[in-house]
Scaffold this motif. Structure first.
Motif, PDB file in Angstrom:
ATOM      1  N   ILE A  41      -6.767 -55.216  -3.684  1.00 36.61           N
ATOM      2  CA  ILE A  41      -5.910 -54.417  -4.073  1.00 36.61           C
ATOM      3  C   ILE A  41      -5.647 -55.498  -5.752  1.00 36.61           C
ATOM      4  O   ILE A  41      -5.345 -56.790  -5.757  1.00 36.61           O
ATOM      5  N   VAL A  42      -5.115 -54.493  -6.650  1.00 35.51           N
ATOM      6  CA  VAL A  42      -5.633 -55.298  -8.489  1.00 35.51           C
ATOM      7  C   VAL A  42      -4.166 -54.538  -9.088  1.00 35.51           C
ATOM      8  O   VAL A  42      -4.416 -53.313  -8.941  1.00 35.51           O
ATOM      9  N   ILE A 138      -8.116 -50.969  -5.177  1.00 41.10           N
ATOM     10  CA  ILE A 138      -7.562 -50.064  -4.793  1.00 41.10           C
ATOM     11  C   ILE A 138      -7.250 -51.107  -6.542  1.00 41.10           C
ATOM     12  O   ILE A 138      -6.024 -51.833  -5.997  1.00 41.10           O
ATOM     13  N   CYS A 139      -6.815 -49.887  -7.836  1.00 40.87           N
ATOM     14  CA  CYS A 139      -5.948 -50.100  -9.364  1.00 40.87           C
ATOM     15  C   CYS A 139      -4.842 -50.027  -9.030  1.00 40.87           C
ATOM     16  O   CYS A 139      -5.281 -48.763  -9.379  1.00 40.87           O
ATOM     17  N   HIS A 140      -3.481 -50.535  -9.586  1.00 42.83           N
ATOM     18  CA  HIS A 140      -2.624 -49.874  -9.386  1.00 42.83           C
ATOM     19  C   HIS A 140      -2.030 -49.858 -11.090  1.00 42.83           C
ATOM     20  O   HIS A 140      -2.494 -51.057 -11.725  1.00 42.83           O
ATOM     21  N   ALA A 145      -6.992 -49.980 -13.886  1.00 43.19           N
ATOM     22  CA  ALA A 145      -7.988 -49.395 -13.335  1.00 43.19           C
ATOM     23  C   ALA A 145      -9.581 -48.908 -14.191  1.00 43.19           C
ATOM     24  O   ALA A 145     -10.697 -49.173 -14.046  1.00 43.19           O
ATOM     25  N   LEU A 146      -9.119 -49.545 -15.579  1.00 48.90           N
ATOM     26  CA  LEU A 146      -9.693 -49.151 -16.771  1.00 48.90           C
ATOM     27  C   LEU A 146     -10.217 -50.418 -16.754  1.00 48.90           C
ATOM     28  O   LEU A 146     -11.975 -50.056 -17.103  1.00 48.90           O
ATOM     29  N   LEU A 159     -14.598 -47.450  -6.277  1.00 48.42           N
ATOM     30  CA  LEU A 159     -12.956 -47.983  -7.036  1.00 48.42           C
ATOM     31  C   LEU A 159     -11.887 -47.029  -6.846  1.00 48.42           C
ATOM     32  O   LEU A 159     -12.141 -45.817  -7.395  1.00 48.42           O
ATOM     33  N   VAL A 160     -10.788 -46.880  -6.261  1.00 51.86           N
ATOM     34  CA  VAL A 160      -9.476 -45.453  -6.391  1.00 51.86           C
ATOM     35  C   VAL A 160      -8.691 -45.772  -7.092  1.00 51.86           C
ATOM     36  O   VAL A 160      -8.423 -47.195  -7.391  1.00 51.86           O
TER      37      VAL A 160
END
Length: 428
Positions: A41-42, A138-140, A145-146, A159-160
């Motif tokens: 989780i990021v 999963i990037c919040h 995310a980018l 990557l979601v």
């Protein structure tokens, strides 16, 4: 490697605050954890009181073994991760706004993703993902995310991207962000949004509709709630409550004006406002100008436990959300869902994800953005004990059926597990 792993063992919030599921990652047997897919989780910040949903997500995963990567950590004792590893990166949390942004854009120009991580930060993120043997990321929020996408692509890890609010509204006015997102949409394994309007926005940007999943963050659902029909004072009292940041898009000043107008007809109503933010002092001044006296209480930022106690003591939740001047919008306001989960009817606006939450005339009332006069009229109407009791019961029923965060996390885990298996199958 500069990033530091840590298994926190500080005091954790009470179960009423965390609502930890008995099958969550904090209670999984070691043998079972060893065979679970591993999820990273990021997020830019972990432990912010305004993003308690992120903490709930991390500690309530039951089919994935998580780790957390962040640039900032807040409230480490209150939001302890126990045996879940956390990697705190020692780099600028928002480099795209720093002095080196032009060099960063130049170096990222060939990929078309101007937000991609570079240099030692990229190496540290890559190391953290490899050390955890991550099967899925999963990037919040879109910018994060980018930022992580180039590493995910190089390591072959799906990557979601999880969007929430500003990253699918006001951020799109930034041409560098918008171009980066448009050019990268096809590289994400999946796209998660919290409201239907965000799904439409991504499709307009060119996203594949089949890759978009509407999964709200969810909220706790209270157990048995005392019937609030007789909770207010017998002389027409009704206890309104607002919980949130004092920022433009929540327009707390409009809420105060609506309350003042409501109070002209119902002098025994009260309003509690919980939260902090840049407009707090202006709201205090407005309350003074409107001569609201002790009928309004500003409680400041409070712990999750205190917030839940105040929701249980209130009768109606109010929030006048608007589109800010810079285009910033709500996503799916968790505070509204939490209030509904505690049996409160809602008076709010026809704005963003709120229309997905509140059923007009059944679980509360919605008014047009900026129309605090109509909001006042609806507050007068809903203050009637029979009305607020009926709508409060409907709110609780709707929240239980659609907003329970355990259910939302389970849906998210199903999606993440699906893509983690894709990676594992390729590796084998």
């Amino acid at each position: 490697m500069k990033a530091a792993f840590s298994a926190r063992n500080s005091i954790r919030p009470s179960m009423s605050a965390v609502e930890k599921h008995p099958g969550s990652s904090l209670s999984t047997k070691a043998g079972d954890a060893d065979i679970m897919p591993k999820c990273t989780i990021v997020a830019k910040t972990f432990g912010a009181t305004s993003e308690v949903w992120l903490y709930r997500q991390a500690v309530n995963m039951s089919r994935l073994r998580p780790q957390v990567i962040c640039w900032e950590q807040q409230n480490a004792e209150a939001y302890s991760l126990s045996d879940i590893p956390l990697v705190k990166l020692p780099y600028d949390a928002i480099p795209e706004n720093g002095s080196g942004r032009w060099l960063r854009r130049l170096r990222n120009a060939p990929s078309g993703n101007y937000y991609g991580t570079l240099g030692s930060e990229r190496s540290d993120i890559s190391s953290a993902l490899r050390d955890h043997a991550s099967d899925i990321i999963i990037c919040h929020f879109g910018p994060i995310a980018l930022r992580v996408l180039p590493v995910a692509v190089s390591l072959g890890i799906p990557l979601v991207a999880h969007f929430h609010g500003f990253d699918i509204s006001t951020s799109l006015k930034n041409k560098w962000y918008r171009k980066s997102l448009q050019r990268s949409l096809s590289k994400f394994a999946a796209l998660v949004v919290v409201a239907t309007y965000q799904r439409d926005a991504l499709i307009e940007l060119g996203a594949d509709p089949n890759k978009i999943h509407v999964i709200p963050c969810g909220s706790p659902i209270a157990g048995e709630v005392t019937n609030r029909e007789d909770a207010g004072e017998v002389d027409g009292g009704c206890r309104f409550i607002f919980v949130g940041r004092f920022v433009e898009k929540k327009d707390p000043i409009a809420t105060l004006r609506a309350f003042a107008s409501c109070r002209v007809q119902l002098p025994n109503v009260t309003l509690e406002m919980i939260g902090d933010g840049p407009l707090l002092n202006q709201c205090r001044e407005t309350a003074s100008e409107l001569q609201l006296g002790d009928s309004v209480q500003f409680l400041g930022s409070q712990t999750n436990e205190i917030v839940m106690q105040r929701l249980l003591a209130a009768d109606v939740f109010v929030q006048h959300s608007i589109t800010a001047a810079n285009g910033d919008k709500e996503g799916w306001p968790v505070s509204i869902a939490e209030a509904m989960g505690y049996g409160l009817p809602v008076v709010s606006t026809r704005h963003a994800g709120i229309v997905d939450q509140v059923v007009e005339g059944q679980t509360g009332y919605l008014v047009d953005e900026g129309d605090w006069q109509e909001m006042a009229a609806r507050m007068v109407e809903i203050a009637t004990p029979a009305v607020r009791s009926r709508m409060g019961n409907a709110s609780k029923e709707r929240a239980t059926k659609f907003f329970d965060f355990h259910m939302q996390i389970a849906e998210l885990e199903t999606l993440l597990t699906q893509y983690s298996e894709t990676k594992r199958n390729l590796a084998s």
